[in-house]
Design a protein around this motif. Structure first.
Motif, PDB file in Angstrom:
ATOM      1  N   CYS A 164       0.834  -1.207   0.000  1.00 58.35           N
ATOM      2  CA  CYS A 164       0.000   0.000   0.000  1.00 58.35           C
ATOM      3  C   CYS A 164       0.864   1.251   0.000  1.00 58.35           C
ATOM      4  N   ILE A 165       0.411   2.238  -0.752  1.00 55.91           N
ATOM      5  CA  ILE A 165       1.017   3.579  -0.742  1.00 55.91           C
ATOM      6  C   ILE A 165      -0.025   4.550  -0.211  1.00 55.91           C
ATOM      7  N   VAL A 166       0.334   5.270   0.832  1.00 57.61           N
ATOM      8  CA  VAL A 166      -0.516   6.337   1.361  1.00 57.61           C
ATOM      9  C   VAL A 166      -0.023   7.647   0.765  1.00 57.61           C
ATOM     10  N   GLY A 167      -0.943   8.429   0.225  1.00 55.53           N
ATOM     11  CA  GLY A 167      -0.554   9.617  -0.530  1.00 55.53           C
ATOM     12  C   GLY A 167      -0.337  10.868   0.285  1.00 55.53           C
ATOM     13  N   GLU A 168       0.008  10.734   1.556  1.00 52.23           N
ATOM     14  CA  GLU A 168       0.281  11.929   2.359  1.00 52.23           C
ATOM     15  C   GLU A 168       1.410  12.739   1.732  1.00 52.23           C
ATOM     16  N   PRO A 169       1.335  14.067   1.799  1.00 49.04           N
ATOM     17  CA  PRO A 169       2.410  14.905   1.247  1.00 49.04           C
ATOM     18  C   PRO A 169       3.690  14.719   2.056  1.00 49.04           C
ATOM     19  N   SER A 170       4.582  13.884   1.567  1.00 48.70           N
ATOM     20  CA  SER A 170       5.746  13.460   2.342  1.00 48.70           C
ATOM     21  C   SER A 170       6.983  14.308   2.118  1.00 48.70           C
ATOM     22  N   CYS A 171       7.031  15.033   0.999  1.00 47.07           N
ATOM     23  CA  CYS A 171       8.268  15.712   0.616  1.00 47.07           C
ATOM     24  C   CYS A 171       8.396  17.071   1.299  1.00 47.07           C
ATOM     25  N   LEU A 172       9.627  17.436   1.607  1.00 50.23           N
ATOM     26  CA  LEU A 172       9.879  18.649   2.383  1.00 50.23           C
ATOM     27  C   LEU A 172      10.154  19.862   1.505  1.00 50.23           C
ATOM     28  N   ASP A 173      11.157  19.766   0.651  1.00 50.33           N
ATOM     29  CA  ASP A 173      11.591  20.927  -0.130  1.00 50.33           C
ATOM     30  C   ASP A 173      11.339  20.772  -1.621  1.00 50.33           C
ATOM     31  N   THR A 174      11.445  19.550  -2.116  1.00 53.94           N
ATOM     32  CA  THR A 174      11.253  19.321  -3.543  1.00 53.94           C
ATOM     33  C   THR A 174      10.645  17.946  -3.746  1.00 53.94           C
ATOM     34  N   LEU A 175       9.853  17.812  -4.773  1.00 50.67           N
ATOM     35  CA  LEU A 175       9.206  16.539  -5.039  1.00 50.67           C
ATOM     36  C   LEU A 175      10.256  15.446  -5.197  1.00 50.67           C
ATOM     37  N   GLY A 176      10.090  14.388  -4.416  1.00 53.36           N
ATOM     38  CA  GLY A 176      10.992  13.248  -4.507  1.00 53.36           C
ATOM     39  C   GLY A 176      11.995  13.152  -3.392  1.00 53.36           C
ATOM     40  N   ASP A 177      12.053  14.177  -2.515  1.00 49.71           N
ATOM     41  CA  ASP A 177      13.137  14.143  -1.527  1.00 49.71           C
ATOM     42  C   ASP A 177      12.873  13.226  -0.338  1.00 49.71           C
ATOM     43  N   THR A 178      11.619  12.796  -0.112  1.00 52.10           N
ATOM     44  CA  THR A 178      11.331  12.017   1.094  1.00 52.10           C
ATOM     45  C   THR A 178      10.234  10.983   0.860  1.00 52.10           C
ATOM     46  N   ILE A 179      10.497   9.776   1.321  1.00 51.73           N
ATOM     47  CA  ILE A 179       9.495   8.728   1.456  1.00 51.73           C
ATOM     48  C   ILE A 179       9.410   8.391   2.939  1.00 51.73           C
ATOM     49  N   LYS A 180       8.213   8.274   3.448  1.00 49.36           N
ATOM     50  CA  LYS A 180       8.059   7.906   4.854  1.00 49.36           C
ATOM     51  C   LYS A 180       7.769   6.406   4.946  1.00 49.36           C
ATOM     52  N   ILE A 181       8.616   5.729   5.690  1.00 44.09           N
ATOM     53  CA  ILE A 181       8.493   4.273   5.821  1.00 44.09           C
ATOM     54  C   ILE A 181       8.021   3.881   7.223  1.00 44.09           C
ATOM     55  N   GLY A 182       7.649   4.842   8.022  1.00 38.67           N
ATOM     56  CA  GLY A 182       7.166   4.551   9.364  1.00 38.67           C
ATOM     57  C   GLY A 182       6.783   5.837  10.052  1.00 38.67           C
ATOM     58  N   ARG A 183       6.276   5.706  11.247  1.00 36.40           N
ATOM     59  CA  ARG A 183       5.898   6.862  12.049  1.00 36.40           C
ATOM     60  C   ARG A 183       6.180   6.561  13.521  1.00 36.40           C
ATOM     61  N   ARG A 184       6.474   7.620  14.241  1.00 38.47           N
ATOM     62  CA  ARG A 184       6.621   7.473  15.686  1.00 38.47           C
ATOM     63  C   ARG A 184       5.260   7.219  16.326  1.00 38.47           C
ATOM     64  N   GLY A 185       5.289   6.551  17.459  1.00 38.32           N
ATOM     65  CA  GLY A 185       4.080   6.386  18.238  1.00 38.32           C
ATOM     66  C   GLY A 185       3.794   7.622  19.064  1.00 38.32           C
ATOM     67  N   SER A 186       2.575   7.731  19.543  1.00 31.69           N
ATOM     68  CA  SER A 186       2.158   8.869  20.359  1.00 31.69           C
ATOM     69  C   SER A 186       1.368   8.371  21.562  1.00 31.69           C
ATOM     70  N   MET A 187       1.717   8.887  22.743  1.00 29.51           N
ATOM     71  CA  MET A 187       1.055   8.486  23.981  1.00 29.51           C
ATOM     72  C   MET A 187       0.982   9.704  24.898  1.00 29.51           C
ATOM     73  N   SER A 188      -0.199   9.973  25.450  1.00 32.00           N
ATOM     74  CA  SER A 188      -0.409  11.156  26.284  1.00 32.00           C
ATOM     75  C   SER A 188      -0.732  10.746  27.718  1.00 32.00           C
ATOM     76  N   PHE A 189      -0.245  11.555  28.659  1.00 31.74           N
ATOM     77  CA  PHE A 189      -0.385  11.256  30.080  1.00 31.74           C
ATOM     78  C   PHE A 189      -0.928  12.465  30.834  1.00 31.74           C
ATOM     79  N   THR A 190      -1.733  12.206  31.830  1.00 29.34           N
ATOM     80  CA  THR A 190      -2.161  13.228  32.785  1.00 29.34           C
ATOM     81  C   THR A 190      -1.817  12.727  34.184  1.00 29.34           C
ATOM     82  N   VAL A 191      -1.037  13.511  34.913  1.00 28.71           N
ATOM     83  CA  VAL A 191      -0.629  13.152  36.274  1.00 28.71           C
ATOM     84  C   VAL A 191      -1.216  14.184  37.230  1.00 28.71           C
TER      85      VAL A 191
END
Length: 390
Positions: free
Chosen positions: A167-194
């Motif tokens: 699968c290819i997800v079409g999110e706008p991945s490139c930073l400065d010019t078309l072709g400069d970046t492919i994203k092969i993963g993402r960081r996880g996110s977790m929120s806390f309230t203490v």
């Protein structure tokens, strides 16, 4: 007679003119369904509901029924336009000016949808019968709660024998010019309230009160100074950001009875929801052992971390991007979350799309040349995918 190539520019203009502000369908999925069904794609409109959340319309379209199966995942819902008078061109007019198509969703991500649609239509038209199938998973819920969209479409796809090989997800991945970046993963996110409970009292008699602020401050200082990891080949070091510290106390001579803080951790696959929760609980236990107090912890598990390891599929996309743009893309796992976090549970997934400089901004826009170049890249990926073993 040679087939006339499909131009993604008018497709994008038509999509932008659909006011599909999440969760409204706005006509965008109807437009895509008509576009693809008349080119031989079998289309399914999928509406999902859950109490307390808006109904969401989605679209699954597939040409062919055999493997290999390449899926394009994207969304036609967009964020609100903001202050309309701040736009130099109406946000849903899709005006072309100075070489750009202006409009909400031009980059995020109707541009990618239009480009892949044009590329897929041309491939089907020129190839006739080919071994394999191409599909579209298009949701109207990516910019919203992401409850009744991609995650439920994928469940439906699994139940009905439509899980893709890649699968290819079409999110706008490139930073400065078309072709400069492919994203092969993402960081996880977790929120806390203490929250730390104490006892209110007069500031002149602190010994008669139980001040929760120093306890929570010690804890926050401790976690803010911690280094969760050193990063690795594909992920930067995990981060922790404190977002609030509140006591709800407007008086300068009163010790409050409660202090509350919130923080968010963005993490690599070296961690999990369970391991991070255990780590936070251990930090609380340490400070509580030193300073006492009544503590409580609330945790929200956001997106899990993931990576599609570089291999034949990632390499095929990198090579296709370089052949069409002259730029060899770097592999990245930066940014927030995307619907790729759902797809990764079913098949290898990566993200590639145009530059993201104006996403969610006033005067969101994409260059006409960049849109057509993105279509050319997708066309190359499709052609290479169905002529190679991945």
């Amino acid at each position: 007679m040679k087939n006339t190539p499909t131009d993604s520019v008018p497709i994008l203009q038509d999509l932008i003119r659909c006011r599909s502000v999440t969760p409204a369908e706005g006509g965008a999925l109807t437009y895509l369904e008509n576009l693809l069904s008349t080119r031989g794609f079998i289309c399914h409109r999928l509406i999902f509901r859950q109490e307390g959340t808006p109904d969401v319309e989605n679209l699954f379209a597939r040409f062919g029924s055999s493997a290999p199966h390449l899926c394009f995942a994207g969304h036609t819902d967009v964020v609100p336009e903001g202050i309309v008078d701040s736009w130099t061109h109406p946000p849903f007019a899709a005006d072309i000016a100075e070489g750009f198509i202006f409009g909400r969703g031009a980059c995020d991500m109707k541009g990618s949808v239009a480009a892949f649609a044009g590329a897929a239509i041309d491939f089907v038209k020129s190839s006739g019968k080919f071994k394999g199938s191409i599909s579209f998973l298009i949701t109207g819920d990516e910019e919203g709660p992401a409850i009744n969209g991609t995650v439920k479409v994928l469940q439906w796809m699994e139940e009905n024998g439509h899980i893709p090989d890649h699968c290819i997800v079409g999110e706008p991945s490139c930073l400065d010019t078309l072709g400069d970046t492919i994203k092969i993963g993402r960081r996880g996110s977790m929120s806390f309230t203490v929250t730390v409970e104490g006892r209110q009292g007069h500031a002149a008699y602190p010994h008669k009160a139980d001040n929760p602020i120093p306890k929570l401050a010690r804890f926050i200082d401790r976690i803010a100074a911690a280094q969760l990891d050193d990063g690795n080949e594909h992920f930067d070091p995990s981060t922790l950001a404190v977002t609030t510290f509140d006591v709800g106390n407007p008086a300068g001579n009163v010790i409050p009875s409660r202090a509350m803080a919130k923080f968010n951790i963005r993490f690599s696959p070296e961690h999990s929801f369970a391991s991070l929760r255990s780590w936070v609980e251990a930090q609380i236990a340490s400070v509580r052992g030193q300073m006492g107090g009544t503590w409580s912890l609330s945790v929200t598990e956001g997106a899990d971390a993931f990576i599609t390891e570089p291999g034949s599929f990632v390499g095929l996309v990198q090579d296709a991007v370089e052949r069409e743009t002259g730029v060899f893309p770097k592999l990245s796992t930066s940014g927030g979350t995307s619907d790729a976090r759902f797809v990764k549970d079913y098949c290898p997934v990566l993200e590639f799309g145009p530059t993201n400089a104006t996403i969610h901004q006033t005067n969101e826009r994409i260059a006409v040349d960049e849109l057509r170049a993105t279509q050319a890249v997708y066309g190359r990926i499709i052609a290479d995918y169905f002529s190679a073993e991945v």
